[in-house]
Design a protein around this motif. Structure first.
Motif, short mmCIF file in Angstrom:
data_model
loop_
_atom_site.label_atom_id
_atom_site.label_comp_id
_atom_site.label_asym_id
_atom_site.label_seq_id
_atom_site.Cartn_x
_atom_site.Cartn_y
_atom_site.Cartn_z
N CYS A 35 0.84 -1.21 0.00
CA CYS A 35 0.00 0.00 0.00
C CYS A 35 0.87 1.25 0.00
O CYS A 35 2.05 1.21 0.36
CB CYS A 35 -0.91 0.01 1.23
SG CYS A 35 -2.21 -1.24 1.21
N SER A 43 5.20 -1.68 1.74
CA SER A 43 4.37 -0.48 1.65
C SER A 43 5.19 0.79 1.86
O SER A 43 6.23 0.77 2.52
CB SER A 43 3.25 -0.54 2.70
OG SER A 43 2.37 -1.61 2.44
N SER A 80 9.60 -2.04 2.99
CA SER A 80 8.75 -0.86 3.12
C SER A 80 9.60 0.39 3.29
O SER A 80 10.74 0.33 3.78
CB SER A 80 7.82 -1.01 4.34
OG SER A 80 6.90 -2.07 4.16
#
Length: 266
Positions: free
Chosen positions: A92, A128, A151
């Motif tokens: 995300c 993410s 991430s």
């Protein structure tokens, strides 16, 4: 009462989800059309998921909220007493701002094993790129924030209170920590390689004091400065370079504006 199952929406990468003033509890997990849905509230493969002014609590699924492959904006929500992870984000991009994540103190004699997982986290990030701003994370038996699988995360002006580990950075991830507050955590900063396919993680800390409450695994990089960042310096952070090409322009503008305004007051 028996758990009800899940509330989920699987998109086409062009769909938008906008949720306001939702209360959801006693959800669990499900398999729908062959897809395992791990969160009581789950959204997969959307252009943008926005959730604000909502309460997500006392769910018995693996996650209270699970979002995959989406841009996200989570603001002014209250996540508490979910069984394992309160929020789990997989691949995300976006912002988490002005939320409370909490495992509340349980009544004396309560069986904790049936209420929450001792490995539960406030926020679990995998693959993410996320900005966390002005959140409270309190009372988690494992990690306030778990950052893994390459991430890139900016963590600015958050409060970490009474967690086992406030921030854990793993597996090739990069975390930029700016002016956060730490109170009575067992460990403030933790880092290590969990999955050998990834290199060690890197941590950049600005305007913070950790003392001896830092635990670094082999090969982890840790850079520390007691000076604050100027707003213009944000352009040098990897996550903002990434945002220039990957994030919807509205989301990018929101993040940069909020940081410039906040850092100018330091």
């Amino acid at each position: 009462n028996e758990p009800f199952g899940v509330f989920a929406a699987i998109g086409d990468s062009k769909s938008n989800i906008d949720i306001k003033y939702l209360d959801i509890s006693n959800g669990s997990e499900a398999i729908i059309n062959g897809s395992y849905i791990s969160g009581a509230l789950s959204f997969y493969n959307h252009k943008l998921v926005t959730i604000n002014n909502s309460n997500i609590f006392s769910n018995v699924a693996d996650d209270g909220l699970n979002i995959k492959k989406s841009s996200i904006v989570l603001t002014n929500n209250y996540f508490y007493n979910n069984f394992a992870d309160n929020v789990d984000l997989d691949v995300c991009i976006g912002v988490i701002s002005d939320n409370i994540f909490e495992n509340k103190v349980l009544p004396q004699g309560a069986k904790k094993s049936k209420i929450f997982d001792i490995n539960g986290d406030g926020i679990d990030l995998s693959g993410s790129d996320i900005t966390l701003y002005r959140n409270i994370l309190k009372g988690f038996p494992d990690k306030g924030i778990s950052i893994g699988e390459a991430s890139n995360v900016v963590i600015f002006d958050n409060d970490f209170i009474e967690n086992n580990s406030a921030i854990t950075v793993k597996d090739g991830s990069k975390a930029y920590l700016i002016s956060n507050k730490y109170d009575n955590n067992n460990i403030n900063i933790d880092s290590y390689v969990k999955k050998p396919i990834f290199p060690p993680p890197s941590i950049y800390s600005y305007n913070e004091k950790h003392g001896d409450d830092v635990k670094l695994g082999r090969g982890s990089e840790y850079y520390f400065s007691e000076k604050s960042l100027e707003p213009s310096q944000l352009e040098y952070l990897n996550i903002f370079k990434y945002l220039n090409t990957k994030v919807d322009w509205i989301l990018k503008k929101w993040i940069k504006r909020s940081f410039a305004m906040s850092l100018s007051t330091l």
